[in-house]
Design a protein around this motif. Structure first.
Motif, PDB file in Angstrom:
ATOM      1  N   LYS A  97       0.831  -1.214   0.000  1.00 30.15           N
ATOM      2  CA  LYS A  97       0.000   0.000   0.000  1.00 30.15           C
ATOM      3  C   LYS A  97       0.861   1.257   0.000  1.00 30.15           C
ATOM      4  O   LYS A  97       0.500   2.265  -0.608  1.00 30.15           O
ATOM      5  CB  LYS A  97      -0.920  -0.011   1.222  1.00 30.15           C
ATOM      6  CG  LYS A  97      -2.030  -1.050   1.169  1.00 30.15           C
ATOM      7  CD  LYS A  97      -2.882  -1.005   2.421  1.00 30.15           C
ATOM      8  CE  LYS A  97      -3.966  -2.060   2.370  1.00 30.15           C
ATOM      9  NZ  LYS A  97      -4.799  -2.063   3.614  1.00 30.15           N
ATOM     10  N   LEU A  98       1.989   1.180   0.668  1.00 30.49           N
ATOM     11  CA  LEU A  98       2.922   2.312   0.704  1.00 30.49           C
ATOM     12  C   LEU A  98       3.711   2.433  -0.599  1.00 30.49           C
ATOM     13  O   LEU A  98       4.044   3.533  -1.031  1.00 30.49           O
ATOM     14  CB  LEU A  98       3.893   2.141   1.876  1.00 30.49           C
ATOM     15  CG  LEU A  98       3.301   2.345   3.269  1.00 30.49           C
ATOM     16  CD1 LEU A  98       4.145   1.636   4.320  1.00 30.49           C
ATOM     17  CD2 LEU A  98       3.214   3.822   3.586  1.00 30.49           C
TER      18      LEU A  98
ATOM     19  N   GLU B  64       6.632   8.539  -1.138  1.00 30.47           N
ATOM     20  CA  GLU B  64       5.642   7.511  -0.796  1.00 30.47           C
ATOM     21  C   GLU B  64       5.469   7.417   0.715  1.00 30.47           C
ATOM     22  O   GLU B  64       4.351   7.241   1.218  1.00 30.47           O
ATOM     23  CB  GLU B  64       6.089   6.163  -1.378  1.00 30.47           C
ATOM     24  CG  GLU B  64       6.039   6.117  -2.898  1.00 30.47           C
ATOM     25  CD  GLU B  64       6.704   4.874  -3.475  1.00 30.47           C
ATOM     26  OE1 GLU B  64       6.238   4.383  -4.517  1.00 30.47           O
ATOM     27  OE2 GLU B  64       7.692   4.392  -2.879  1.00 30.47           O
TER      28      GLU B  64
ATOM     29  N   LYS C  58       3.190  10.042   2.151  1.00 30.67           N
ATOM     30  CA  LYS C  58       1.763   9.858   1.873  1.00 30.67           C
ATOM     31  C   LYS C  58       1.129   8.768   2.736  1.00 30.67           C
ATOM     32  O   LYS C  58      -0.097   8.738   2.890  1.00 30.67           O
ATOM     33  CB  LYS C  58       1.568   9.512   0.395  1.00 30.67           C
ATOM     34  CG  LYS C  58       1.942  10.642  -0.541  1.00 30.67           C
ATOM     35  CD  LYS C  58       1.806  10.216  -1.999  1.00 30.67           C
ATOM     36  CE  LYS C  58       2.216  11.348  -2.937  1.00 30.67           C
ATOM     37  NZ  LYS C  58       2.134  10.951  -4.360  1.00 30.67           N
ATOM     38  N   GLY C  59       1.951   7.861   3.283  1.00 36.82           N
ATOM     39  CA  GLY C  59       1.345   6.739   3.993  1.00 36.82           C
ATOM     40  C   GLY C  59       2.024   6.327   5.280  1.00 36.82           C
ATOM     41  O   GLY C  59       1.801   5.220   5.763  1.00 36.82           O
ATOM     42  N   TYR C  60       2.848   7.207   5.843  1.00 36.46           N
ATOM     43  CA  TYR C  60       3.632   6.817   7.026  1.00 36.46           C
ATOM     44  C   TYR C  60       2.777   6.363   8.205  1.00 36.46           C
ATOM     45  O   TYR C  60       3.216   5.585   9.041  1.00 36.46           O
ATOM     46  CB  TYR C  60       4.554   7.956   7.459  1.00 36.46           C
ATOM     47  CG  TYR C  60       3.852   9.209   7.943  1.00 36.46           C
ATOM     48  CD1 TYR C  60       3.492   9.352   9.279  1.00 36.46           C
ATOM     49  CD2 TYR C  60       3.551  10.241   7.057  1.00 36.46           C
ATOM     50  CE1 TYR C  60       2.848  10.502   9.719  1.00 36.46           C
ATOM     51  CE2 TYR C  60       2.906  11.380   7.497  1.00 36.46           C
ATOM     52  CZ  TYR C  60       2.554  11.514   8.823  1.00 36.46           C
ATOM     53  OH  TYR C  60       1.908  12.649   9.255  1.00 36.46           O
ATOM     54  N   GLU C  61       1.523   6.842   8.274  1.00 46.75           N
ATOM     55  CA  GLU C  61       0.652   6.446   9.385  1.00 46.75           C
ATOM     56  C   GLU C  61       0.354   4.946   9.356  1.00 46.75           C
ATOM     57  O   GLU C  61       0.058   4.342  10.397  1.00 46.75           O
ATOM     58  CB  GLU C  61      -0.644   7.252   9.362  1.00 46.75           C
ATOM     59  CG  GLU C  61      -0.424   8.729   9.694  1.00 46.75           C
ATOM     60  CD  GLU C  61      -1.707   9.533   9.626  1.00 46.75           C
ATOM     61  OE1 GLU C  61      -2.700   9.016   9.071  1.00 46.75           O
ATOM     62  OE2 GLU C  61      -1.722  10.669  10.132  1.00 46.75           O
ATOM     63  N   LEU C  62       0.433   4.340   8.158  1.00 47.16           N
ATOM     64  CA  LEU C  62       0.238   2.894   8.040  1.00 47.16           C
ATOM     65  C   LEU C  62       1.336   2.125   8.765  1.00 47.16           C
ATOM     66  O   LEU C  62       1.168   0.945   9.074  1.00 47.16           O
ATOM     67  CB  LEU C  62       0.219   2.472   6.570  1.00 47.16           C
ATOM     68  CG  LEU C  62      -0.982   2.920   5.733  1.00 47.16           C
ATOM     69  CD1 LEU C  62      -0.773   2.550   4.274  1.00 47.16           C
ATOM     70  CD2 LEU C  62      -2.271   2.299   6.258  1.00 47.16           C
TER      71      LEU C  62
END
Length: 208
Positions: free
Chosen positions: A130-131, A143, A146-150
């Motif tokens: 997803k990342l 990247e 945009k998605g570090y919270e994942l």
């Protein structure tokens, strides 16, 4: 040589399956070409007895020599766990982590660990994908932003975010690789349901 499995002897799942984990296999259950199929993949060996684990091991052990090569594991995963078949980095990491003897093969004593770790690392790989927006199997800083919270990360500033990226990028290559992602995930316990020996497996990989 693996014994033939009929429908009544098909491997049943141990533990809870979520909608994403329920799998149907399209392969054959043994290396003799039996038409009986294993309908669901075991996601944990915690509740299986030794005989049940041995039955699954025999399905993997195509040449019947009592040890599993990476090629045998790859072939069995395609047949028994088709949803894992494209996730080669997860398979490779599970294989290396399960090989506690470091002899390049998985024996029966290591097999339960392999099954558990296959699913553990596959779950991590789904997050990683997803990342990895451009699908090049590495996460660049854009990247990551945009998605570090994942990845279970909370930061308060761009500077802190870059510092966290650099901390995870241990080889200073400018990208977060899957192995680096797994190391971070183990540290922060990104997935709560971690196999009992996942921490030990992580330490094994870091020391080799």
């Amino acid at each position: 040589m693996a014994e033939k499995l009929d429908k009544k002897a098909a491997i049943k799942t141990a533990g809870k399956l979520d909608k994403k984990s329920v799998n149907k296999t399209s392969g054959k259950s043994d290396n003799k070409g039996s038409n009986n199929k294993i309908t669901k993949g075991v996601i944990t060996t915690d509740k299986l007895d030794k005989a049940e684990i041995k039955r699954i091991f025999d399905v993997f052990d195509y040449n019947g020599n009592g040890i599993l090569s990476l090629a045998e594991i790859d072939k069995a995963v395609i047949e028994i766990y088709p949803h894992l078949a494209e996730d080669k980095p997860a398979i490779m990491r599970a294989y290396k982590a399960a090989d506690t003897s470091q002899d390049g093969f998985i024996d029966f004593k290591e097999f339960g660990r392999l099954i558990d770790l296959l699913h553990y690392y596959n779950n991590l790989f789904q997050i990683f994908k997803k990342l990895d927006i451009d699908n090049d199997r590495r996460i660049n800083f854009n990247e990551f932003k945009k998605g570090y919270e994942l990845m279970g990360i909370n930061v308060n500033s761009p500077k802190e975010l870059k510092s966290k990226f650099d901390e995870i990028d241990t080889n200073r290559g400018g990208y977060i690789l899957f192995d680096e992602f797994c190391t971070h995930a183990a540290k922060v316990k990104l997935i709560s349901e971690i196999p009992q020996d996942a921490k030990e497996a992580q330490e094994t990989l870091e020391n080799n």
